[in-house]
Design a protein around this motif. Structure first.
Motif, mmCIF file in Angstrom:
data_model
loop_
_atom_site.group_PDB
_atom_site.id
_atom_site.type_symbol
_atom_site.label_atom_id
_atom_site.label_comp_id
_atom_site.label_asym_id
_atom_site.label_seq_id
_atom_site.Cartn_x
_atom_site.Cartn_y
_atom_site.Cartn_z
ATOM 1 N N ILE A 130 0.713 -1.200 -0.068
ATOM 2 C CA ILE A 130 0.164 -0.065 0.032
ATOM 3 C C ILE A 130 0.924 1.365 0.055
ATOM 4 O O ILE A 130 1.697 1.455 1.143
ATOM 5 C CB ILE A 130 -0.763 -0.160 1.419
ATOM 6 C CG1 ILE A 130 -1.728 -1.258 1.409
ATOM 7 C CG2 ILE A 130 -1.962 1.047 1.335
ATOM 8 C CD1 ILE A 130 -2.316 -1.542 2.802
ATOM 9 N N GLY A 131 0.884 2.005 -1.086
ATOM 10 C CA GLY A 131 1.828 3.322 -1.078
ATOM 11 C C GLY A 131 0.699 4.515 -0.687
ATOM 12 O O GLY A 131 0.245 5.226 -1.784
ATOM 13 N N SER A 133 1.592 6.619 2.658
ATOM 14 C CA SER A 133 2.258 7.551 3.353
ATOM 15 C C SER A 133 3.527 7.862 2.312
ATOM 16 O O SER A 133 3.991 7.348 1.879
ATOM 17 C CB SER A 133 3.075 6.852 4.551
ATOM 18 O OG SER A 133 1.909 6.392 5.439
ATOM 19 N N ASP A 140 -1.725 13.447 7.768
ATOM 20 C CA ASP A 140 -2.520 14.569 6.826
ATOM 21 C C ASP A 140 -2.369 13.861 5.312
ATOM 22 O O ASP A 140 -1.500 14.386 4.441
ATOM 23 C CB ASP A 140 -1.645 15.646 6.909
ATOM 24 C CG ASP A 140 -2.368 16.636 6.118
ATOM 25 O OD1 ASP A 140 -3.509 16.455 5.516
ATOM 26 O OD2 ASP A 140 -1.492 17.701 6.105
ATOM 27 N N THR A 164 6.501 1.543 3.497
ATOM 28 C CA THR A 164 5.615 0.752 2.814
ATOM 29 C C THR A 164 5.829 -0.823 3.042
ATOM 30 O O THR A 164 6.817 -1.421 2.901
ATOM 31 C CB THR A 164 5.919 0.883 1.018
ATOM 32 O OG1 THR A 164 6.111 2.377 0.889
ATOM 33 C CG2 THR A 164 5.139 0.319 0.391
ATOM 34 N N SER A 361 4.191 -0.003 17.664
ATOM 35 C CA SER A 361 3.833 0.352 16.460
ATOM 36 C C SER A 361 2.387 0.178 16.176
ATOM 37 O O SER A 361 1.706 0.342 15.204
ATOM 38 C CB SER A 361 4.993 -0.254 15.399
ATOM 39 O OG SER A 361 4.491 -1.562 15.640
ATOM 40 N N GLY A 366 -1.956 1.649 9.969
ATOM 41 C CA GLY A 366 -3.167 1.694 9.619
ATOM 42 C C GLY A 366 -3.887 2.920 10.114
ATOM 43 O O GLY A 366 -5.061 3.019 10.148
HETATM 44 C C1 FAD Z 1 4.343 -0.898 11.333
HETATM 45 C C2 FAD Z 1 4.015 0.112 10.281
HETATM 46 C C3 FAD Z 1 3.554 -0.489 9.025
HETATM 47 C C4 FAD Z 1 2.871 0.688 8.229
HETATM 48 N N1 FAD Z 1 2.853 0.598 6.830
HETATM 49 C C5 FAD Z 1 2.475 1.293 5.934
HETATM 50 C C6 FAD Z 1 2.205 0.950 4.564
HETATM 51 O O1 FAD Z 1 2.206 -0.231 4.281
HETATM 52 N N2 FAD Z 1 1.758 1.753 3.790
HETATM 53 C C7 FAD Z 1 1.776 3.139 4.078
HETATM 54 O O2 FAD Z 1 1.412 3.987 3.253
HETATM 55 N N3 FAD Z 1 2.163 3.484 5.355
HETATM 56 C C8 FAD Z 1 2.265 2.649 6.271
HETATM 57 N N4 FAD Z 1 2.500 3.066 7.843
HETATM 58 C C9 FAD Z 1 2.603 4.393 7.791
HETATM 59 C C10 FAD Z 1 1.471 4.792 8.808
HETATM 60 O O3 FAD Z 1 0.284 4.744 8.064
HETATM 61 C C11 FAD Z 1 1.925 6.351 9.140
HETATM 62 O O4 FAD Z 1 2.839 6.374 10.235
HETATM 63 C C12 FAD Z 1 0.661 6.859 10.267
HETATM 64 O O5 FAD Z 1 -0.537 7.358 9.212
HETATM 65 C C13 FAD Z 1 1.214 8.464 10.813
HETATM 66 O O6 FAD Z 1 1.815 9.106 9.840
HETATM 67 P P1 FAD Z 1 3.116 9.834 10.010
HETATM 68 O O7 FAD Z 1 4.046 8.729 10.602
HETATM 69 O O8 FAD Z 1 3.517 10.725 9.159
HETATM 70 O O9 FAD Z 1 2.834 10.429 11.487
HETATM 71 P P2 FAD Z 1 2.482 12.155 11.789
HETATM 72 O O10 FAD Z 1 1.214 12.133 10.817
HETATM 73 O O11 FAD Z 1 3.336 12.877 11.530
HETATM 74 O O12 FAD Z 1 1.830 11.871 13.251
HETATM 75 C C14 FAD Z 1 2.945 12.178 14.246
HETATM 76 C C15 FAD Z 1 1.888 12.197 15.614
HETATM 77 O O13 FAD Z 1 1.066 13.230 15.693
HETATM 78 C C16 FAD Z 1 -0.230 12.930 15.691
HETATM 79 N N5 FAD Z 1 -1.254 13.866 14.805
HETATM 80 C C17 FAD Z 1 -1.158 14.049 13.564
HETATM 81 N N6 FAD Z 1 -2.254 14.756 13.116
HETATM 82 C C18 FAD Z 1 -2.925 15.011 14.320
HETATM 83 C C19 FAD Z 1 -4.239 15.578 14.261
HETATM 84 N N7 FAD Z 1 -4.720 16.206 13.388
HETATM 85 N N8 FAD Z 1 -4.983 15.476 15.489
HETATM 86 C C20 FAD Z 1 -4.196 14.976 16.958
HETATM 87 N N9 FAD Z 1 -3.062 14.371 16.438
HETATM 88 C C21 FAD Z 1 -2.387 14.285 15.538
HETATM 89 C C22 FAD Z 1 -0.458 11.549 15.241
HETATM 90 O O14 FAD Z 1 -1.421 10.747 15.709
HETATM 91 C C23 FAD Z 1 1.163 10.964 15.683
HETATM 92 O O15 FAD Z 1 0.901 10.857 17.071
HETATM 93 C C24 FAD Z 1 3.090 2.217 8.620
HETATM 94 C C25 FAD Z 1 3.251 2.535 9.971
HETATM 95 C C26 FAD Z 1 3.972 1.340 10.635
HETATM 96 C C27 FAD Z 1 4.288 2.000 12.122
#
Ligand code: FAD
Length: 383
Positions: A130-131, A133, A140, A164, A361, A366
């Motif tokens: 899944i692409g 992030s 966001d 990913t 994690s 998700g």
């Molecule tokens: C094990 C694992 C597998 C993953 N696999 C995939 C994958 O296959 N494909 C993919 O696309 N992504 C994947 N991800 C990425 C995951 O979906 C993102 O890490 C997640 O959506 C958070 O985004 P970020 O890391 O940019 O954190 P940020 O969005 O920068 O957030 C940082 C912190 O701020 C908080 N925050 C942000 N915005 C708000 C708000 N509006 N209100 C309150 N709090 C907020 C968040 O909850 C978090 O605690 C994976 C992540 C992990 C840990």
């Protein structure tokens, strides 16, 4: 939205009837499988095991027979994945394709895309990632920058994805990318989904090591990648709506509360049939929570069967489920003298070490806890 979304739902007899066969198969296949590998749960990768499940007819179960599926109800699939996860089977090779990509392709794909992609998924031979992030675009998601521009009869793709899962093993990525400007199309407009063949020139996949030393997720770079016209899935500019529908599949299943269940098995094996009063109390509490989460997850499955959109209820299951599976290592650690141990030690000590490192994690992947709670609050009319 309210508690009424969670109607008590029972697995129908014809779906329940599958359970004995799956258990029997798993007992044999996982006889010598180490406990710490079982703790990897749906992150455990084994291509041959996935192919065996395909041969058994236990992948793509809810897909039509014409594409190699079983035309079975979501409850039949529920029984299979519940048994796989409870046993700690290595299912990650086919996991995303079976859970997410196949239903998405079935719903939005052209007849040619369905013919091409669905049968190998059902056979356990085709893996997807899944692409979504990107650097600076996680929660966001609407701020993604990776873009595809129309050229000749196709598209030119540039940008980067991150985190990913399994990109290094996958044949395809379903990516959300920008195909129009945010200024012209609005915050949630101008995005589209593409099925990207990961062998195309211009694609670089770079694994990222996690806390426990594993390499599950990756950075993926796209440098002037040429995509054919039929790489687009669904409607151009409707990527956001398609992704939102996809996320409901990602958030409600038993994988959202069973990630630490291997530790329950090793703890119960050590505690044995005569727990002391504290152990008995906590085992009872854990079991009651597990049953409640399972009933909530089954209620979401019933909504899928009824053709409803379970996005709000799925967010509730994921949030409460993640709290449960994150607390389990700490709760069980307090019940036994065994210390966590990364190398060597008992099964329990190794599983405890692995899950203590991985548990943070669980509430990120998700969609993070904070984002889910925002969705839940909106559903309750609180924001
Ligand atoms: C094990 C694992 C597998 C993953 N696999 C995939 C994958 O296959 N494909 C993919 O696309 N992504 C994947 N991800 C990425 C995951 O979906 C993102 O890490 C997640 O959506 C958070 O985004 P970020 O890391 O940019 O954190 P940020 O969005 O920068 O957030 C940082 C912190 O701020 C908080 N925050 C942000 N915005 C708000 C708000 N509006 N209100 C309150 N709090 C907020 C968040 O909850 C978090 O605690 C994976 C992540 C992990 C840990």
């Amino acid at each position: 939205m309210s508690i009424s979304q969670f109607k008590y739902s029972v697995i129908p007899e014809e779906a329940e009837a599958l359970r004995a066969d799956v258990r029997c198969f798993l007992k044999e296949s996982l006889e010598n499988y180490p406990a710490v590998k079982k703790a990897h749960s749906w992150m455990g990768f084994d291509a041959q095991f996935s192919r065996q499940l395909g041969q058994k007819g236990w992948l793509g179960m809810a897909l039509p027979k014409q594409y190699g599926g079983a035309d079975a109800s979501p409850f039949a699939r529920y029984v299979i994945i519940e048994e796989l996860l409870a046993a700690g089977a290595p299912v990650s090779a086919h996991w995303i394709a079976d859970r997410q990509s196949a239903p998405l392709i079935l719903r939005f794909g052209t007849p040619a895309q369905k013919e091409k992609y669905l049968p190998p998924i059902c056979r356990g031979e085709s893996y997807f990632c899944i692409g979504m992030s990107e650097p600076n675009s996680g929660s966001d998601l609407a701020s993604i920058k990776t873009n595809a521009q129309r050229v000749d009869a196709g598209w030119l793709l540039n940008g980067q994805k991150v985190w990913t899962t399994n990109a290094q093993h996958s044949h395809y990525m379903i990516a959300l990318v920008r195909t129009g400007s945010q200024a012209e199309s609005g915050r949630h407009g101008g995005m589209s989904q593409f099925i990207i063949d990961l062998t195309l020139p211009g694609i670089t996949v770079r694994p990222i090591a996690d806390l426990a030393g594993g390499e599950h997720f990756n950075e993926v770079f796209f440098d002037n990648v040429r995509l054919d016209a039929d790489a687009l899935i669904g409607e151009e500019g409707k990527g956001w709506d398609q992704v939102t529908a996809e996320l409901a599949f990602e958030r409600s299943g038993p994988e959202r509360f069973l990630s630490s269940i291997a530790l329950m098995h090793t703890a119960l094996a050590l505690i044995g049939p005569r727990p002391d009063a504290l152990q008995a109390r906590d085992i009872g509490r854990i079991t009651a929570r597990l049953l409640t989460l399972r009933n909530m997850s089954l209620a979401v499955t019933q909504q899928l069967v009824d053709g409803n959109n379970p996005a709000w209820a799925a967010s509730c299951v994921k949030d409460l489920g993640n709290v449960f599976e994150q607390e389990l290592p700490e709760t069980l650690q307090l019940l036994l003298e065994e210390q966590a141990q990364v190398n060597g030690g008992s099964d329990h000590a190794q599983v405890l070490a692995y899950l203590t490192q991985m548990a943070p994690s669980f509430s990120l992947r998700g969609g993070t806890r904070e984002i889910l709670r925002g969705i839940i609050a909106r559903g309750l009319g609180l924001r």
